[in-house]
Enzyme design. Structure first.
Site, PDB file in Angstrom:
ATOM      1  N   ARG A  37       0.537  -1.607  -0.115  1.00 48.24           N
ATOM      2  CA  ARG A  37       0.238   0.018  -0.426  1.00 48.24           C
ATOM      3  C   ARG A  37       0.741   0.969  -0.143  1.00 48.24           C
ATOM      4  O   ARG A  37       0.361   2.497  -0.237  1.00 48.24           O
ATOM      5  CB  ARG A  37      -0.887  -0.034   1.178  1.00 48.24           C
ATOM      6  CG  ARG A  37      -1.652   0.875   1.056  1.00 48.24           C
ATOM      7  CD  ARG A  37      -3.114   0.978   1.972  1.00 48.24           C
ATOM      8  NE  ARG A  37      -3.932   1.764   2.139  1.00 48.24           N
ATOM      9  CZ  ARG A  37      -4.395   2.387   3.171  1.00 48.24           C
ATOM     10  NH1 ARG A  37      -3.574   2.873   4.378  1.00 48.24           N
ATOM     11  NH2 ARG A  37      -5.788   3.463   3.038  1.00 48.24           N
ATOM     12  N   ALA A  70      -7.810   6.893  -0.915  1.00 45.11           N
ATOM     13  CA  ALA A  70      -7.623   5.148  -0.561  1.00 45.11           C
ATOM     14  C   ALA A  70      -8.146   5.279   0.272  1.00 45.11           C
ATOM     15  O   ALA A  70      -8.267   5.422   2.378  1.00 45.11           O
ATOM     16  CB  ALA A  70      -5.685   5.449  -0.373  1.00 45.11           C
ATOM     17  N   SER A  71      -9.258   3.946   0.554  1.00 45.23           N
ATOM     18  CA  SER A  71      -9.927   4.007   1.382  1.00 45.23           C
ATOM     19  C   SER A  71      -9.571   3.207   2.171  1.00 45.23           C
ATOM     20  O   SER A  71      -8.672   2.954   2.557  1.00 45.23           O
ATOM     21  CB  SER A  71     -11.634   2.975   0.577  1.00 45.23           C
ATOM     22  OG  SER A  71     -11.904   3.365  -0.323  1.00 45.23           O
ATOM     23  N   VAL A  72      -9.927   2.839   3.351  1.00 45.77           N
ATOM     24  CA  VAL A  72      -9.605   2.223   5.356  1.00 45.77           C
ATOM     25  C   VAL A  72      -9.538   1.177   4.677  1.00 45.77           C
ATOM     26  O   VAL A  72     -10.478   0.613   3.893  1.00 45.77           O
ATOM     27  CB  VAL A  72     -11.092   2.599   5.734  1.00 45.77           C
ATOM     28  CG1 VAL A  72     -10.631   1.763   7.421  1.00 45.77           C
ATOM     29  CG2 VAL A  72     -11.441   4.144   6.216  1.00 45.77           C
TER      30      VAL A  72
END
Length: 400
Positions: A37, A70-72
């Site tokens: 990530r 950017a999602s959790v």
């Protein structure tokens, strides 16, 4: 001897945290432990990249919500579990973001599967393309395009996932999903959002589950309205089919509230979002109320969550969820009720209290949801509460 790097340790710690909170299928856990990530978020401290939080990658100059995030990571894992993608499948993603989710999907479907991700914003699409190239996922297709039209040239898809919020499900996406295929997307109705897993059966999409979530909305859908009351200090967020009279409601809010209390109580960290969800399956007046600090200072009864509380609104009256702490039950120290305003506010409060009481008797229940083409006649719909949108008719029901 531990050969892992500090970044690998951070990544594994994050996945350990997520897996402790929700069961992770092996393929999803392996993908989360594999994809970096931090490389999809260049310039960000790795500690932040591997924290369970969203990261804005493009601000919105015209509003409070970001254009792209950017999602959790825990939400990413939850939605991938709902999607249940398999090796060799053909996947479409709406909302490319950083490219991280597409990389995870590529790991899951393997070398014989295909992943196509779309984004309407050229800068976001470029970011995703560069990140995927940088991390070894050059084979993932990145297309700069309106996600509402999909990518029919690569259809049919075994799975479609939306990583932006949808107010409605366009016909184009349903048509590109293989019969028996699964669609997972954040779907918004009556002011609240759920990540809904849907399976296609002919022209109908049938839910297999839903989870609470929050996402930036997709560009191009405008089914929700915001109406300001009391000089802009109170806002109602409602669907386009829900009429709101701002002058009458502002006048009603100038008078003291009437309170109606239930016997339902909640713990300090207990979620009660299911009340809102339940109400939407029975009542066409459900929306969201937002009370600013100025409104609260001016005497408006505090909603249970000032920025995000369910309300029932009809003509010149409204009622919304409130809470109050006492010492009657240390395990569940807050009781729930309804504050009401206007000549018909007491009736709305009774209805809201009934939803609260029904939820209190079964706090984990979720409704069955099905989505039908807008032209479907009433006689062709299953029993339940119908919400009409632009392209679809959504039917909600309990007890199925």
């Amino acid at each position: 001897m531990d050969d892992t790097t500090p970044i690998e340790n951070l990544r594994n710690q994050l996945v350990d945290q997520i897996s402790a909170e929700q069961p992770l299928p092996h393929a999803i856990e392996r993908a989360l432990r594999t994809v970096r990530r931090d490389l999809h978020l260049p310039g960000l401290d790795p500690v932040d990249a591997y924290s369970d939080k969203a990261v804005t990658i493009k601000e919105n100059p015209n509003g409070p919500l970001a254009l792209s995030c950017a999602s959790v990571p825990s939400t990413v894992a939850m939605m991938l579990t709902q999607l249940d993608a398999k090796p060799a499948e053909n996947i479409l993603e709406i909302g490319a973001g950083t490219g991280y989710n597409a990389a995870l999907l590529s790991e899951i479907v393997g070398p014989t599967g295909t992943v196509t991700t779309l984004d309407i914003d050229p800068g976001v699409a470029l970011h995703a393309r560069q990140a995927l190239n940088r991390t070894g996922y050059e084979h993932v297709r990145v297309i700069e395009r309106d996600g509402l039209v999909g990518a029919p040239e690569h259809a049919p898809y075994d799975r479609i996932i939306g990583t932006v919020g949808f107010w409605d499900i366009p016909h184009a996406l349903r048509a590109q999903l293989a019969d028996g295929g699964r669609l997972v997307l954040p779907l918004r109705w009556r002011g609240q959002t759920r990540s809904v897993a849907l399976t296609r059966h002919g022209d109908t999409l049938v839910s297999t589950g839903m989870k609470l979530c929050g996402f930036v909305p997709i560009i191009g859908q405008d089914g929700e309205r915001t109406t300001e009351l009391a000089g802009g200090t109170v806002r109602l967020h409602h669907d386009q089919d829900q009429p709101v009279d701002p002058d009458s409601l502002s006048k009603a809010l100038a008078a003291p509230a009437t309170e109606l209390w239930t016997d339902v109580r909640v713990g300090r960290t207990e979620s009660f979002d299911g009340i809102w969800l339940r109400a939407t399956a029975f009542d066409d007046t459900v929306c969201r109320i937002q009370a600013t600090q100025q409104a609260l200072a001016g005497g408006i009864r505090r909603p249970v969550i000032p920025g995000l509380s369910p309300a029932l609104v009809s003509a010149d009256s409204l009622a919304y969820l409130i809470a109050e702490r006492d010492d009657a039950d240390p395990e569940r120290p807050s009781k729930l009720g309804a504050a009401s305003y206007g000549p018909n506010g007491s009736e709305l409060a009774r209805r809201l209290a009934a939803h609260v009481t029904a939820w209190g008797a079964d706090r984990t229940a979720v409704p069955h949801l099905s989505v039908h083409p807008i032209a479907t006649p009433d006689s062709g719909l299953p029993a339940g509460h119908v919400i009409n949108k632009q392209d679809t008719r959504v039917v909600l029901s309990f007890g199925r």
